[in-house]
Design a protein around this motif. Structure first.
Motif, PDB file in Angstrom:
ATOM      1  N   LEU A  38      -0.950  14.710 -12.112  1.00 47.32           N
ATOM      2  CA  LEU A  38      -0.869  13.248 -12.051  1.00 47.32           C
ATOM      3  C   LEU A  38      -2.241  12.672 -12.362  1.00 47.32           C
ATOM      4  CD1 LEU A  38       1.072  11.881  -8.956  1.00 47.32           C
ATOM      5  CD2 LEU A  38       1.430  11.344 -11.354  1.00 47.32           C
ATOM      6  N   GLU A  39      -2.274  11.714 -13.241  1.00 50.10           N
ATOM      7  CA  GLU A  39      -3.512  10.997 -13.490  1.00 50.10           C
ATOM      8  C   GLU A  39      -3.291   9.545 -13.121  1.00 50.10           C
ATOM      9  OE1 GLU A  39      -3.854  12.181 -17.672  1.00 50.10           O
ATOM     10  OE2 GLU A  39      -5.836  12.922 -17.134  1.00 50.10           O
ATOM     11  N   PHE A  40      -4.276   8.943 -12.540  1.00 55.47           N
ATOM     12  CA  PHE A  40      -4.150   7.571 -12.057  1.00 55.47           C
ATOM     13  C   PHE A  40      -5.033   6.658 -12.900  1.00 55.47           C
ATOM     14  CE2 PHE A  40      -1.731   8.104  -8.158  1.00 55.47           C
ATOM     15  CZ  PHE A  40      -1.764   9.472  -8.022  1.00 55.47           C
ATOM     16  N   PRO A  41      -4.478   5.999 -13.881  1.00 57.12           N
ATOM     17  CA  PRO A  41      -5.299   5.193 -14.803  1.00 57.12           C
ATOM     18  C   PRO A  41      -5.559   3.787 -14.268  1.00 57.12           C
ATOM     19  CG  PRO A  41      -3.020   5.174 -15.529  1.00 57.12           C
ATOM     20  CD  PRO A  41      -3.065   5.997 -14.255  1.00 57.12           C
ATOM     21  N   PHE A  42      -6.320   3.681 -13.196  1.00 53.51           N
ATOM     22  CA  PHE A  42      -6.595   2.363 -12.630  1.00 53.51           C
ATOM     23  C   PHE A  42      -7.988   1.890 -13.006  1.00 53.51           C
ATOM     24  CE2 PHE A  42      -3.497   4.297  -9.662  1.00 53.51           C
ATOM     25  CZ  PHE A  42      -2.438   3.457  -9.959  1.00 53.51           C
ATOM     26  N   GLU A  43      -8.154   0.591 -13.017  1.00 53.01           N
ATOM     27  CA  GLU A  43      -9.428  -0.009 -13.390  1.00 53.01           C
ATOM     28  C   GLU A  43      -9.778  -1.047 -12.337  1.00 53.01           C
ATOM     29  OE1 GLU A  43     -11.191  -2.734 -17.006  1.00 53.01           O
ATOM     30  OE2 GLU A  43      -9.308  -1.667 -17.313  1.00 53.01           O
ATOM     31  N   ARG A  44     -10.769  -0.777 -11.508  1.00 54.28           N
ATOM     32  CA  ARG A  44     -11.071  -1.626 -10.362  1.00 54.28           C
ATOM     33  C   ARG A  44     -11.964  -2.800 -10.709  1.00 54.28           C
ATOM     34  NH1 ARG A  44      -7.288  -1.155  -8.177  1.00 54.28           N
ATOM     35  NH2 ARG A  44      -6.621   0.642  -7.028  1.00 54.28           N
ATOM     36  N   THR A  45     -11.731  -3.896 -10.029  1.00 50.49           N
ATOM     37  CA  THR A  45     -12.620  -5.045 -10.066  1.00 50.49           C
ATOM     38  C   THR A  45     -13.320  -5.114  -8.718  1.00 50.49           C
ATOM     39  OG1 THR A  45     -11.087  -6.254 -11.456  1.00 50.49           O
ATOM     40  CG2 THR A  45     -12.743  -7.540 -10.324  1.00 50.49           C
ATOM     41  N   VAL A  46     -14.646  -5.191  -8.695  1.00 51.19           N
ATOM     42  CA  VAL A  46     -15.352  -5.213  -7.416  1.00 51.19           C
ATOM     43  C   VAL A  46     -15.747  -6.627  -6.989  1.00 51.19           C
ATOM     44  CG1 VAL A  46     -16.172  -2.846  -7.525  1.00 51.19           C
ATOM     45  CG2 VAL A  46     -17.559  -4.668  -8.511  1.00 51.19           C
ATOM     46  N   GLY A  47     -15.699  -7.585  -7.897  1.00 51.17           N
ATOM     47  CA  GLY A  47     -16.007  -8.969  -7.526  1.00 51.17           C
ATOM     48  C   GLY A  47     -17.498  -9.198  -7.377  1.00 51.17           C
ATOM     49  N   GLU A 102     -16.455  -8.009   1.824  1.00 48.81           N
ATOM     50  CA  GLU A 102     -16.103  -9.378   1.397  1.00 48.81           C
ATOM     51  C   GLU A 102     -15.639 -10.214   2.582  1.00 48.81           C
ATOM     52  OE1 GLU A 102     -13.259  -8.827  -1.981  1.00 48.81           O
ATOM     53  OE2 GLU A 102     -14.437 -10.466  -2.811  1.00 48.81           O
ATOM     54  N   PHE A 103     -14.969  -9.558   3.535  1.00 52.06           N
ATOM     55  CA  PHE A 103     -14.404 -10.297   4.669  1.00 52.06           C
ATOM     56  C   PHE A 103     -14.891  -9.672   5.968  1.00 52.06           C
ATOM     57  CE2 PHE A 103     -11.539 -10.868   1.095  1.00 52.06           C
ATOM     58  CZ  PHE A 103     -11.507 -12.254   1.036  1.00 52.06           C
ATOM     59  N   ASP A 104     -15.164 -10.523   6.941  1.00 52.88           N
ATOM     60  CA  ASP A 104     -15.740 -10.095   8.211  1.00 52.88           C
ATOM     61  C   ASP A 104     -14.686  -9.380   9.051  1.00 52.88           C
ATOM     62  OD1 ASP A 104     -16.807  -9.981  10.810  1.00 52.88           O
ATOM     63  OD2 ASP A 104     -18.050 -11.748  10.429  1.00 52.88           O
ATOM     64  N   GLU A 122     -14.798 -15.136   5.326  1.00 50.43           N
ATOM     65  CA  GLU A 122     -15.587 -14.575   4.244  1.00 50.43           C
ATOM     66  C   GLU A 122     -16.981 -14.270   4.771  1.00 50.43           C
ATOM     67  OE1 GLU A 122     -15.362 -16.794   0.474  1.00 50.43           O
ATOM     68  OE2 GLU A 122     -13.440 -17.555   1.213  1.00 50.43           O
TER      69      GLU A 122
END
Lengths: 388, 146
Positions: B13-22, B52-54, B60
């Protein structure tokens, strides 16, 4: 139920490819909007419900844990509801059940998908050992069902093109919608590439990032704000197995039974005459006439005539998807809740430029998987005489 | 079918995800590339790595604060080095309380392969990787501060 239930807060993010924000920040946009609308804070919320399609779509396992802080659920119970594209509808109903059961005074229901972070078609069609690698995708599954509807009903092929134009023109009045094509024409839809015969590119939903959130409470806890609530007149879900011999995928029994149950709760005898606007889960244009028939808003094989006669267009007798619908934005985990929330915005008189005049009762509808999951609610501007 | 045989097949299984870190976490990662360490203001104090969140309030988190890349070992365990570990000889996994922050940062501590040199309360500092790309591995490990 003995107490009337209401939607008192609604928030949503812009639907688009949202590479500039994290999943958490995008979810927070909708959560903040819903709480501001209800004039409540996290301290007023008793329980949080998260709606999300399969984890493989954007690759976060247990997103209800990952997003606990973003949803403001510090110290609160969180439940994740999980089906296919219908999940937002199921989550809204589950949240309302928690209030009806006396387990919570106010429930925050949150929904999202961030499909730009994953590969939707891969997630739907990943190869498995010993199995055929069909790679059909969602459209490949639904196309034969649509072709069978056309055969049974004798509908002319331009019906699908017309629905596609109606929904995209509706989206121009919704600033949150992903697809904005103010100049779209029937010719443009007809000439767009054929993806899965008879579904053309412009008759298909996009893949979107987006979020939605609602606050549900009971009559004694409705906050005093300048904005009126949407009252829940009836709600129900039904599920059937995705594939079995004899299943009618064109007009699934689960959808028919679900709608019948909701109209009974709402005291609706003539749905097409008593409802003012509907928000339906229509991922491919032909599902407009199909679902109109399935949920009792048109006679069998005649739903397409409502499209032909412009009755479902904005300004028609029974507008379908004035928000632009799924064809104009599809963050799958949130898409069902968006239909439910848009129905509520209509009866609250808060739908802005896509407000349907005199909208007093509205349907929010969601379906998912191989159209085996069905969820539906009727919301109204007036408190129901007898609570659903 | 052959008596007693069982079919098997490889399945990768390959997981082709692309993350956004903000912007918040993104600034933290960009800082690592420049040998700079940032935390975020939260109710309990500055948290590093930032969130990002307390976690205490759900609010925030506040502004990013630049931190000295040094701290104190709060607790640790000894580990035998394997291929792919951050330190090529036996080392400690430790919770390091970065100066000026609340909570701790989980990372490796290199004490030259000698566990007798590890102590709770010892001062450590970041050892930066030479070729930094903007992810957490830009911190090669912590090392004993002079």
């Amino acid at each position: 139920m003995t107490k009337a239930l209401a939607v008192v807060g609604i928030g949503q993010s812009r639907q688009a490819k949202r590479r500039e924000v994290t999943i958490g920040a995008m979810v927070r946009e909708a959560v903040r909007g819903a709480l501001e609308d209800a004039e409540l804070t996290f301290a007023d919320i008793d329980t949080v419900v998260l709606s999300k399609t399969p984890d493989l779509f954007d690759g976060v396992m247990n997103p209800e844990l990952y997003l606990a802080d973003a949803m403001g659920s510090v110290g609160l119970p969180v439940t994740r509801v999980f089906t296919g594209g219908s999940v937002g509808g199921h989550a809204a109903i589950y949240g309302a059940h928690l209030v009806a059961a006396g387990l919570a005074r106010r429930v925050l229901v949150v929904a999202y998908s961030k499909e730009s972070e994953g590969n939707f078609t891969w997630a739907l069609s990943r190869p498995l050992p010993f199995s055929a690698q069909l790679g059909a995708g969602a459209g490949g599954h639904f196309a034969p069902v649509i072709r069978e509807y056309i055969r049974r009903s004798g509908a002319p092929e331009h019906i699908g093109w017309k629905v596609a134009v109606n929904h995209r023109l509706n989206a121009t009045r919704n600033p949150y919608a992903h697809i904005q094509r103010p100049d779209i024409t029937v010719d443009e839809v007809r000439n767009s590439p054929m993806l899965w015969d008879p579904i053309r590119f412009l008759e298909s939903c996009p893949s979107s990032d987006g979020s939605c959130a609602v606050v549900i409470t009971s009559e004694e806890h409705v906050p005093r704000t300048d904005r009126r609530p949407a009252w829940i007149h009836g709600m129900s879900w039904r599920t059937e197995t995705g594939h079995f011999a004899g299943r009618d995928e064109v007009n699934p029994q689960a959808g028919r039974d679900c709608a019948r149950d909701v109209y009974r709760q709402a005291g609706i005898a003539d749905p097409a005459g008593e409802l003012d606007v509907v928000e339906l889960y229509i991922p491919y244009s032909w599902y407009e006439p199909m679902w109109l028939e399935n949920i009792g808003l048109a006679e069998e094989h005649r739903g397409w005539r409502l499209v032909e006669d412009d009755r479902t267009a904005f300004g028609g007798h029974l507008p379908v998807n004035p928000s632009g619908g799924v064809l104009s934005g599809n963050p799958t985990g949130a898409t069902g809740l968006l239909r439910f929330a848009e129905a509520a915005l209509q009866v609250r008189g808060m739908a802005g430029e896509h407000q349907v005049q005199e909208a007093r009762r509205a349907v929010g509808h969601a379906m998912g998987g191989a159209s085996q999951f069905h969820a539906l609610w009727v919301v109204g501007s007036e408190k129901p005489a007898v609570a659903a | 079918m052959t008596e007693g045989a069982s079919l098997s097949a490889p399945y990768t299984l390959e997981f082709p995800f692309e993350r956004t870190v903000g912007p918040k976490i993104g600034t933290f990662f960009a800082g690592l590339k420049e040998r700079r360490l940032f935390g975020a203001r939260a109710e309990r104090g500055v948290v590093c790595p930032p969130l990002e969140f307390d976690p205490d309030t759900g609010a925030e988190t506040g502004e990013l604060v630049e931190l000295a890349p040094a701290g104190t070992v709060a607790t640790w365990t000894w580990a035998r080095s394997r291929a792919g570990d951050p330190v090529a000889r036996d080392f400690a996994w430790a919770l390091v309380a970065i100066d000026g922050t609340a909570g701790s940062f989980f990372h490796a501590v290199d004490v030259g392969g000698d566990p007798s040199r590890m102590q709770v309360g010892m001062r450590v500092r970041v050892r930066w990787r030479g070729d930094r790309v903007g992810d957490l591995r830009d911190i090669e490990c912590f090392e004993v501060a002079p």
